[in-house]
Design a protein around this motif. Structure first.
Motif, PDB file in Angstrom:
ATOM      1  N   GLY A 108       1.385   0.345  -5.416  1.00  0.00           N
ATOM      2  CA  GLY A 108       0.210   0.133  -4.592  1.00  0.00           C
ATOM      3  C   GLY A 108      -0.800   1.251  -4.739  1.00  0.00           C
ATOM      4  O   GLY A 108      -2.020   1.017  -4.791  1.00  0.00           O
ATOM      5  N   LEU A 139       0.796  -1.218   0.000  1.00  0.00           N
ATOM      6  CA  LEU A 139       0.000   0.000   0.000  1.00  0.00           C
ATOM      7  C   LEU A 139       0.834   1.275   0.000  1.00  0.00           C
ATOM      8  O   LEU A 139       0.418   2.295  -0.557  1.00  0.00           O
ATOM      9  CB  LEU A 139      -0.950   0.001   1.205  1.00  0.00           C
ATOM     10  CG  LEU A 139      -2.057  -1.056   1.183  1.00  0.00           C
ATOM     11  CD1 LEU A 139      -2.847  -1.022   2.475  1.00  0.00           C
ATOM     12  CD2 LEU A 139      -2.969  -0.858  -0.020  1.00  0.00           C
ATOM     13  N   ASP A 140       2.018   1.255   0.618  1.00  0.00           N
ATOM     14  CA  ASP A 140       2.816   2.475   0.707  1.00  0.00           C
ATOM     15  C   ASP A 140       3.818   2.617  -0.440  1.00  0.00           C
ATOM     16  O   ASP A 140       4.755   3.416  -0.359  1.00  0.00           O
ATOM     17  CB  ASP A 140       3.549   2.555   2.052  1.00  0.00           C
ATOM     18  CG  ASP A 140       4.506   1.392   2.282  1.00  0.00           C
ATOM     19  OD1 ASP A 140       4.570   0.495   1.413  1.00  0.00           O
ATOM     20  OD2 ASP A 140       5.180   1.379   3.330  1.00  0.00           O
ATOM     21  N   MET A 158      -4.649   1.013  -6.151  1.00  0.00           N
ATOM     22  CA  MET A 158      -5.835   1.525  -5.462  1.00  0.00           C
ATOM     23  C   MET A 158      -6.658   2.410  -6.387  1.00  0.00           C
ATOM     24  O   MET A 158      -7.894   2.349  -6.394  1.00  0.00           O
ATOM     25  CB  MET A 158      -5.427   2.295  -4.204  1.00  0.00           C
ATOM     26  CG  MET A 158      -5.020   1.396  -3.052  1.00  0.00           C
ATOM     27  SD  MET A 158      -4.834   2.286  -1.476  1.00  0.00           S
ATOM     28  CE  MET A 158      -3.234   3.041  -1.721  1.00  0.00           C
ATOM     29  N   LEU A 178      -4.167  -7.971   0.454  1.00  0.00           N
ATOM     30  CA  LEU A 178      -3.208  -6.920   0.765  1.00  0.00           C
ATOM     31  C   LEU A 178      -1.909  -7.556   1.242  1.00  0.00           C
ATOM     32  O   LEU A 178      -1.906  -8.283   2.234  1.00  0.00           O
ATOM     33  CB  LEU A 178      -3.756  -5.992   1.850  1.00  0.00           C
ATOM     34  CG  LEU A 178      -5.077  -5.265   1.547  1.00  0.00           C
ATOM     35  CD1 LEU A 178      -5.441  -4.346   2.710  1.00  0.00           C
ATOM     36  CD2 LEU A 178      -4.981  -4.476   0.249  1.00  0.00           C
ATOM     37  N   PHE A 201      -6.870   1.938   3.901  1.00  0.00           N
ATOM     38  CA  PHE A 201      -7.225   1.431   2.574  1.00  0.00           C
ATOM     39  C   PHE A 201      -8.741   1.407   2.394  1.00  0.00           C
ATOM     40  O   PHE A 201      -9.254   1.830   1.355  1.00  0.00           O
ATOM     41  CB  PHE A 201      -6.635   0.034   2.389  1.00  0.00           C
ATOM     42  CG  PHE A 201      -7.129  -0.694   1.177  1.00  0.00           C
ATOM     43  CD1 PHE A 201      -6.646  -0.386  -0.089  1.00  0.00           C
ATOM     44  CD2 PHE A 201      -8.085  -1.694   1.289  1.00  0.00           C
ATOM     45  CE1 PHE A 201      -7.107  -1.058  -1.225  1.00  0.00           C
ATOM     46  CE2 PHE A 201      -8.549  -2.365   0.174  1.00  0.00           C
ATOM     47  CZ  PHE A 201      -8.059  -2.043  -1.090  1.00  0.00           C
ATOM     48  N   CYS A 202      -9.445   0.911   3.388  1.00  0.00           N
ATOM     49  CA  CYS A 202     -10.910   0.831   3.302  1.00  0.00           C
ATOM     50  C   CYS A 202     -11.538   2.219   3.225  1.00  0.00           C
ATOM     51  O   CYS A 202     -12.543   2.415   2.527  1.00  0.00           O
ATOM     52  CB  CYS A 202     -11.462   0.064   4.498  1.00  0.00           C
ATOM     53  SG  CYS A 202     -10.979  -1.676   4.531  1.00  0.00           S
ATOM     54  N   GLU A 235      -3.254   0.620   8.573  1.00  0.00           N
ATOM     55  CA  GLU A 235      -3.096   0.689   7.124  1.00  0.00           C
ATOM     56  C   GLU A 235      -4.260   0.014   6.402  1.00  0.00           C
ATOM     57  O   GLU A 235      -4.670   0.453   5.326  1.00  0.00           O
ATOM     58  CB  GLU A 235      -1.754   0.110   6.685  1.00  0.00           C
ATOM     59  CG  GLU A 235      -1.566  -1.374   6.898  1.00  0.00           C
ATOM     60  CD  GLU A 235      -0.159  -1.823   6.493  1.00  0.00           C
ATOM     61  OE1 GLU A 235       0.042  -2.103   5.299  1.00  0.00           O
ATOM     62  OE2 GLU A 235       0.722  -1.885   7.373  1.00  0.00           O
TER      63      GLU A 235
END
Length: 283
Positions: free
Chosen positions: A82, A77-78, A86, A101, A113-114, A109
Motif C-alpha cells: 500500500g 494502506l498500512d 501511494m 481504498l 491518505f488524502c 486512515e
C-alpha cells in the motif's frame, strides 16, 4: 455531513480487471461499465505486485471520448504494498478518476491518505471499500470524509470475518448499515460482486434486491455481468409508468389532496418518482 450533490448516476457498475493484464484494460473501458478499475490488490499475487504497479502507470494518461471512468484499487494502506502504491500515485502526472481504498476501517486512515496525496494531488475522489465489522461500525464517519464519493460493500471479506455465509439474510444487516451511512452523507453505495459468472438470472435478481435497498450500483468481475447489472438497476415499466403519472398529477395539482392509483401522494412520493424517472434515462 456530505450533500446530495455528491451522488452520481455513474456508479452503477464497477468492473475489476487485474493489473497484470494490460491487454484487458481497453476491453474493460469498452465494456459499457461506468467505471473500469485496474486492481493492484486481490487480483495480483505478492510476487507480481511490483511488475503490476509499473504496468498500470500509462493507463491513467490521456483522455477518452467514452464516458467510462478509470479507477485504481490499491493495496491496504498500512501494508508495504500500500505504501508503494501511494508513492506511485504521488509520482503520477494524472490521477485515476477514482481511487478505491480496500479494507477501510476508519475515517482517520482515509484522511491520512488524502493528506499524503495533497502536495501532488489536491483533488481526489475515493471509493471506500467496507469489508470488516470495524469498517461497518465506522461507515458513517468514513462516508463523511470530503473526498469519499462512494462506499462499496466487500461482502466476501466481511462474511469471512464475521463467520457468516454469503446468503441474502446473512448479509442484509451489513448492506443496510452501509446504505444508511452513504445516504446520510449524500453519497452513493455500491454492492459487492455476484460470484457466479454463469447465472445471469440470479445476478439480475440480486441487483434488483440491492437496488430496492438503496444501492446505486454493483461491482462486476467479468464484462458479461455489466448488462445484467444495468438491467437489474433499471426501473420496471410498471414503476416507471406509475412515477410518470405521479409527476404529471403533481404538476397539474393546484393545492388539493393528491391521489394517484389509490395512493396518497406527498413530497417523499414525488421525490421517489423523480428518482425513478431519472434512473430510467441513465440505464
Amino acid at each position: 455531513m456530505g450533500s446530495a450533490t455528491k451522488r452520481s448516476k455513474y456508479f452503477r457498475s464497477v468492473l475489476f480487471v487485474p493489473a497484470t493484464r494490460p491487454d484487458r484494460y481497453e476491453k474493460a473501458m469498452a465494456s459499457g461499465a461506468d467505471i473500469a478499475c485496474v486492481d493492484l490488490e486481490n487480483a495480483v499475487s505478492l510476487e507480481d505486485k511490483d511488475t503490476a504497479r509499473e504496468q498500470v502507470v500509462n493507463f491513467f494518461t490521456g483522455e477518452d471520448i467514452i464516458p467510462t471512468q478509470r479507477a485504481l484499487r490499491i493495496n491496504q494502506l498500512d501494508s508495504d504494498c500500500g505504501i508503494k502504491d501511494m508513492l506511485m500515485l504521488l509520482d503520477l502526472q494524472q490521477l485515476p478518476d477514482v481511487v478505491i481504498l480496500p479494507k477501510v476501517q476508519s475515517a482517520e486512515e482515509v484522511i491520512g491518505f488524502c493528506q499524503v496525496m495533497a502536495p501532488s494531488h489536491k483533488a481526489i475522489r475515493i471509493i471506500a471499500l467496507i469489508e470488516s465489522p470495524k469498517g461497518l461500525e465506522n461507515a458513517l464517519s468514513i462516508a463523511q470524509v470530503e473526498e469519499v464519493v462512494c462506499l462499496a460493500f466487500g461482502a466476501a471479506d466481511y462474511s469471512a470475518t464475521v463467520g457468516s455465509d454469503m446468503s441474502w439474510d446473512a448479509l442484509l444487516y451489513g448492506r443496510g448499515r452501509l446504505v444508511q451511512a452513504a445516504a446520510f452523507a449524500g453519497i452513493d453505495a455500491v454492492d459487492g460482486p455476484y460470484l457466479e459468472l454463469d447465472d445471469e438470472r440470479s445476478l439480475i435478481e440480486e441487483t434488483q434486491r440491492v437496488s430496492a435497498l438503496g444501492f446505486s450500483g454493483k461491482i462486476a468481475i467479468h464484462p458479461k455481468q455489466i448488462k445484467p447489472i444495468h438491467q437489474g438497476l433499471a426501473p420496471s415499466s410498471e414503476a416507471l409508468s406509475h412515477a410518470q403519472r405521479v409527476l404529471k398529477a403533481y404538476k397539474e395539482n393546484h393545492g388539493g389532496v393528491l391521489v394517484v392509483d389509490g395512493q396518497m401522494v406527498d413530497m417523499p412520493v414525488v421525490e421517489r418518482a423523480l428518482k425513478t424517472v431519472a434512473a430510467s434515462k441513465g440505464l
